[in-house]
Design a protein around this motif. Structure first.
Motif, PDB file in Angstrom:
ATOM      1  N   MET A   1      49.224  -5.985   7.584  1.00 30.73           N
ATOM      2  CA  MET A   1      49.472  -7.206   8.323  1.00 30.73           C
ATOM      3  C   MET A   1      50.007  -8.275   7.368  1.00 30.73           C
ATOM      4  O   MET A   1      49.421  -8.532   6.327  1.00 30.73           O
ATOM      5  CB  MET A   1      48.193  -7.681   8.997  1.00 30.73           C
ATOM      6  N   ILE A   2      51.097  -8.879   7.754  1.00 32.56           N
ATOM      7  CA  ILE A   2      51.730  -9.918   6.944  1.00 32.56           C
ATOM      8  C   ILE A   2      51.081 -11.264   7.246  1.00 32.56           C
ATOM      9  O   ILE A   2      50.963 -11.657   8.411  1.00 32.56           O
ATOM     10  CB  ILE A   2      53.241  -9.984   7.213  1.00 32.56           C
ATOM     11  N   THR A   3      50.666 -11.966   6.183  1.00 34.38           N
ATOM     12  CA  THR A   3      50.108 -13.313   6.312  1.00 34.38           C
ATOM     13  C   THR A   3      50.771 -14.221   5.289  1.00 34.38           C
ATOM     14  O   THR A   3      51.337 -13.753   4.292  1.00 34.38           O
ATOM     15  CB  THR A   3      48.586 -13.325   6.088  1.00 34.38           C
ATOM     16  N   LEU A   4      50.683 -15.508   5.558  1.00 31.24           N
ATOM     17  CA  LEU A   4      51.185 -16.523   4.635  1.00 31.24           C
ATOM     18  C   LEU A   4      49.983 -17.251   4.051  1.00 31.24           C
ATOM     19  O   LEU A   4      49.092 -17.662   4.796  1.00 31.24           O
ATOM     20  CB  LEU A   4      52.096 -17.505   5.366  1.00 31.24           C
ATOM     21  N   ILE A  49      53.674 -14.666   0.465  1.00 33.80           N
ATOM     22  CA  ILE A  49      53.686 -13.685   1.546  1.00 33.80           C
ATOM     23  C   ILE A  49      52.792 -12.528   1.113  1.00 33.80           C
ATOM     24  O   ILE A  49      52.994 -11.949   0.037  1.00 33.80           O
ATOM     25  CB  ILE A  49      55.110 -13.173   1.824  1.00 33.80           C
ATOM     26  N   TYR A  50      51.805 -12.207   1.939  1.00 33.87           N
ATOM     27  CA  TYR A  50      50.875 -11.120   1.641  1.00 33.87           C
ATOM     28  C   TYR A  50      51.018 -10.015   2.669  1.00 33.87           C
ATOM     29  O   TYR A  50      51.201 -10.285   3.861  1.00 33.87           O
ATOM     30  CB  TYR A  50      49.427 -11.622   1.680  1.00 33.87           C
ATOM     31  N   ASP A  51      50.917  -8.790   2.203  1.00 36.26           N
ATOM     32  CA  ASP A  51      50.779  -7.622   3.058  1.00 36.26           C
ATOM     33  C   ASP A  51      49.360  -7.137   2.826  1.00 36.26           C
ATOM     34  O   ASP A  51      49.065  -6.530   1.795  1.00 36.26           O
ATOM     35  CB  ASP A  51      51.804  -6.548   2.694  1.00 36.26           C
ATOM     36  N   GLY A  52      48.459  -7.461   3.753  1.00 36.81           N
ATOM     37  CA  GLY A  52      47.043  -7.206   3.514  1.00 36.81           C
ATOM     38  C   GLY A  52      46.592  -8.032   2.320  1.00 36.81           C
ATOM     39  O   GLY A  52      46.871  -9.223   2.230  1.00 36.81           O
ATOM     40  N   PRO A  53      45.955  -7.393   1.330  1.00 39.80           N
ATOM     41  CA  PRO A  53      45.469  -8.148   0.169  1.00 39.80           C
ATOM     42  C   PRO A  53      46.496  -8.299  -0.954  1.00 39.80           C
ATOM     43  O   PRO A  53      46.198  -8.904  -1.988  1.00 39.80           O
ATOM     44  CB  PRO A  53      44.293  -7.303  -0.307  1.00 39.80           C
ATOM     45  N   HIS A  54      47.708  -7.787  -0.740  1.00 38.62           N
ATOM     46  CA  HIS A  54      48.690  -7.735  -1.818  1.00 38.62           C
ATOM     47  C   HIS A  54      49.821  -8.748  -1.621  1.00 38.62           C
ATOM     48  O   HIS A  54      50.463  -8.765  -0.562  1.00 38.62           O
ATOM     49  CB  HIS A  54      49.293  -6.333  -1.916  1.00 38.62           C
ATOM     50  N   PRO A  55      50.108  -9.573  -2.641  1.00 37.55           N
ATOM     51  CA  PRO A  55      51.258 -10.469  -2.544  1.00 37.55           C
ATOM     52  C   PRO A  55      52.554  -9.671  -2.632  1.00 37.55           C
ATOM     53  O   PRO A  55      52.701  -8.804  -3.501  1.00 37.55           O
ATOM     54  CB  PRO A  55      51.096 -11.410  -3.738  1.00 37.55           C
ATOM     55  N   VAL A  56      53.472  -9.940  -1.703  1.00 38.29           N
ATOM     56  CA  VAL A  56      54.726  -9.188  -1.660  1.00 38.29           C
ATOM     57  C   VAL A  56      55.958 -10.084  -1.662  1.00 38.29           C
ATOM     58  O   VAL A  56      57.078  -9.586  -1.764  1.00 38.29           O
ATOM     59  CB  VAL A  56      54.777  -8.239  -0.445  1.00 38.29           C
ATOM     60  N   GLY A  57      55.770 -11.403  -1.542  1.00 38.51           N
ATOM     61  CA  GLY A  57      56.931 -12.271  -1.490  1.00 38.51           C
ATOM     62  C   GLY A  57      56.568 -13.734  -1.513  1.00 38.51           C
ATOM     63  O   GLY A  57      55.410 -14.114  -1.718  1.00 38.51           O
TER      64      GLY A  57
END
Length: 143
Positions: A1-4, A49-57
């Motif tokens: 799940m993508i979160t900001l 930008i996070y995908d779950g617990p991981h920063p991706v952007g």
């Protein structure tokens, strides 16, 4: 799940270590430069930008002090996470935030026409408005 999520002392090093491919570097400023810009331009809203617990952007937007309009200043997804819909999901969330502002009805961004992200922006309703500043062509989303 993508979160900001806010950029803060806990995730700062991870966010500035994210990078795009060598071919894409000419199209987007590094995250450290963008975070520095947000420090001196307080109207900027920098988000990880996070995908779950991981920063991706990283994404940054603001109401521009020169024209009073919403602008998307930055959008980047780390090279290892591209092609999975992270950028689209993050951008959709940012656009939802901007569109909640009843005082404005346009969102702008500047992009070089060769940037592969143009197809993403077009798919979300942005169009070129004919203005050009340096190498960047302005796109607008009317809502």
């Amino acid at each position: 799940m993508i979160t900001l999520q806010a950029v803060n002392v806990e995730n700062f090093d991870e966010i500035i270590s994210l990078s795009v491919s060598d071919e894409q570097r000419e199209f987007v400023a590094c995250n450290a430069e963008s975070i520095a810009q947000a420090y001196v331009q307080e109207e900027c809203i920098p988000l990880a930008i996070y995908d779950g617990p991981h920063p991706v952007g990283f994404v940054m937007y603001c109401v521009d002090r020169d024209d009073g309009a919403w602008w998307l200043y930055r959008l980047m997804v780390d090279r290892a996470h591209q092609g999975r819909g992270c950028g689209r999901a993050a951008l959709e969330q940012v656009l939802t935030r901007m569109k909640a502002d009843p005082a404005r009805h346009h969102i702008y961004l500047g992009v070089e026409p060769e940037n592969p992200a143009v197809s993403l922006y077009r798919s979300l309703g942005f169009r070129f408005d004919g203005r050009v500043y340096g190498r960047e062509h302005i796109m607008v989303l009317d809502y």
